[in-house]
Design a protein around this motif. Structure first.
Motif, PDB file in Angstrom:
ATOM      1  N   SER A  41       3.901   9.992 -11.881  1.00 36.95           N
ATOM      2  CA  SER A  41       2.960  11.006 -11.389  1.00 36.95           C
ATOM      3  C   SER A  41       1.985  11.432 -12.481  1.00 36.95           C
ATOM      4  CB  SER A  41       3.722  12.224 -10.875  1.00 36.95           C
ATOM      5  OG  SER A  41       4.539  11.866  -9.778  1.00 36.95           O
ATOM      6  N   LYS A  42       2.473  11.626 -13.686  1.00 34.06           N
ATOM      7  CA  LYS A  42       1.604  12.007 -14.804  1.00 34.06           C
ATOM      8  C   LYS A  42       0.646  10.885 -15.171  1.00 34.06           C
ATOM      9  CE  LYS A  42       4.799  15.268 -16.964  1.00 34.06           C
ATOM     10  NZ  LYS A  42       5.597  15.571 -18.156  1.00 34.06           N
ATOM     11  N   LEU A  43       1.130   9.650 -15.136  1.00 37.79           N
ATOM     12  CA  LEU A  43       0.305   8.508 -15.529  1.00 37.79           C
ATOM     13  C   LEU A  43      -0.829   8.216 -14.548  1.00 37.79           C
ATOM     14  CD1 LEU A  43       3.108   6.131 -16.810  1.00 37.79           C
ATOM     15  CD2 LEU A  43       1.360   7.267 -18.194  1.00 37.79           C
ATOM     16  N   VAL A  44      -0.660   8.561 -13.279  1.00 36.61           N
ATOM     17  CA  VAL A  44      -1.712   8.289 -12.305  1.00 36.61           C
ATOM     18  C   VAL A  44      -2.615   9.496 -12.050  1.00 36.61           C
ATOM     19  CG1 VAL A  44      -0.362   6.480 -11.178  1.00 36.61           C
ATOM     20  CG2 VAL A  44      -0.298   8.813 -10.261  1.00 36.61           C
ATOM     21  N   TYR A  51      -7.614   1.735  -9.168  1.00 38.86           N
ATOM     22  CA  TYR A  51      -6.853   1.588 -10.408  1.00 38.86           C
ATOM     23  C   TYR A  51      -5.357   1.616 -10.117  1.00 38.86           C
ATOM     24  CZ  TYR A  51      -4.675   2.542 -14.852  1.00 38.86           C
ATOM     25  OH  TYR A  51      -3.851   2.484 -15.949  1.00 38.86           O
ATOM     26  N   ILE A  52      -4.923   2.610  -9.362  1.00 34.32           N
ATOM     27  CA  ILE A  52      -3.491   2.756  -9.059  1.00 34.32           C
ATOM     28  C   ILE A  52      -2.977   1.522  -8.326  1.00 34.32           C
ATOM     29  CG2 ILE A  52      -1.802   4.083  -7.720  1.00 34.32           C
ATOM     30  CD1 ILE A  52      -3.591   6.569  -8.355  1.00 34.32           C
ATOM     31  N   GLU A  53      -3.742   1.063  -7.363  1.00 31.97           N
ATOM     32  CA  GLU A  53      -3.336  -0.117  -6.612  1.00 31.97           C
ATOM     33  C   GLU A  53      -3.258  -1.349  -7.518  1.00 31.97           C
ATOM     34  OE1 GLU A  53      -4.411  -1.528  -2.229  1.00 31.97           O
ATOM     35  OE2 GLU A  53      -6.097  -1.752  -3.617  1.00 31.97           O
ATOM     36  N   SER A  54      -4.224  -1.514  -8.410  1.00 30.91           N
ATOM     37  CA  SER A  54      -4.239  -2.697  -9.280  1.00 30.91           C
ATOM     38  C   SER A  54      -3.078  -2.704 -10.270  1.00 30.91           C
ATOM     39  CB  SER A  54      -5.568  -2.799 -10.035  1.00 30.91           C
ATOM     40  OG  SER A  54      -5.656  -1.825 -11.048  1.00 30.91           O
ATOM     41  N   LEU A  74       0.664   1.624  -2.004  1.00 26.62           N
ATOM     42  CA  LEU A  74       0.414   1.526  -0.563  1.00 26.62           C
ATOM     43  C   LEU A  74      -0.048   2.860   0.005  1.00 26.62           C
ATOM     44  CD1 LEU A  74       3.542  -0.609   0.471  1.00 26.62           C
ATOM     45  CD2 LEU A  74       1.186  -1.415   0.118  1.00 26.62           C
ATOM     46  N   ALA A  75       0.548   3.941  -0.468  1.00 29.52           N
ATOM     47  CA  ALA A  75       0.212   5.274   0.020  1.00 29.52           C
ATOM     48  C   ALA A  75      -1.226   5.665  -0.306  1.00 29.52           C
ATOM     49  CB  ALA A  75       1.186   6.303  -0.564  1.00 29.52           C
ATOM     50  N   VAL A  76      -1.641   5.437  -1.539  1.00 31.56           N
ATOM     51  CA  VAL A  76      -3.007   5.842  -1.912  1.00 31.56           C
ATOM     52  C   VAL A  76      -4.036   5.000  -1.162  1.00 31.56           C
ATOM     53  CG1 VAL A  76      -2.304   6.842  -4.120  1.00 31.56           C
ATOM     54  CG2 VAL A  76      -3.133   4.474  -4.065  1.00 31.56           C
TER      55      VAL A  76
END
Length: 84
Positions: A41-44, A51-54, A74-76
């Motif tokens: 959670s902190k890292l994203v 970015y998160i997906e990649s 998947l959620a984002v």
């Protein structure tokens, strides 16, 4: 906008986060490995959907075929798609 995502195939049951212009913040997991999920959670925080997906999509936990990190990817994407 707050988004809730019901996970599948992992220990965490739900992922909640805010999405604003494809930027993610305030990620919270219900269930799962508390310390690791707090770190994710902190890292994203403040990162884009792309970015998160990649970075996280396709990460696996054991033989589950998914992971909490993969479920977050998947959620984002689902949240982003629902807004466009």
């Amino acid at each position: 906008m707050r988004f809730n995502y019901k996970t599948s195939g992992v220990c965490a049951m739900l992922i909640s986060f805010d999405i604003n212009d494809d930027i993610i913040s305030n990620v919270e997991f219900l269930g799962g490995c508390n310390g690791n999920l707090k770190a994710i959670s902190k890292l994203v925080e403040g990162k884009s959907v792309d970015y998160i997906e990649s970075v996280l999509k396709g990460n696996l936990c054991g033989n589950k075929g998914t992971s909490c990190a993969d479920q977050l990817a998947l959620a984002v994407r689902a949240a982003s798609n629902s807004m466009h």
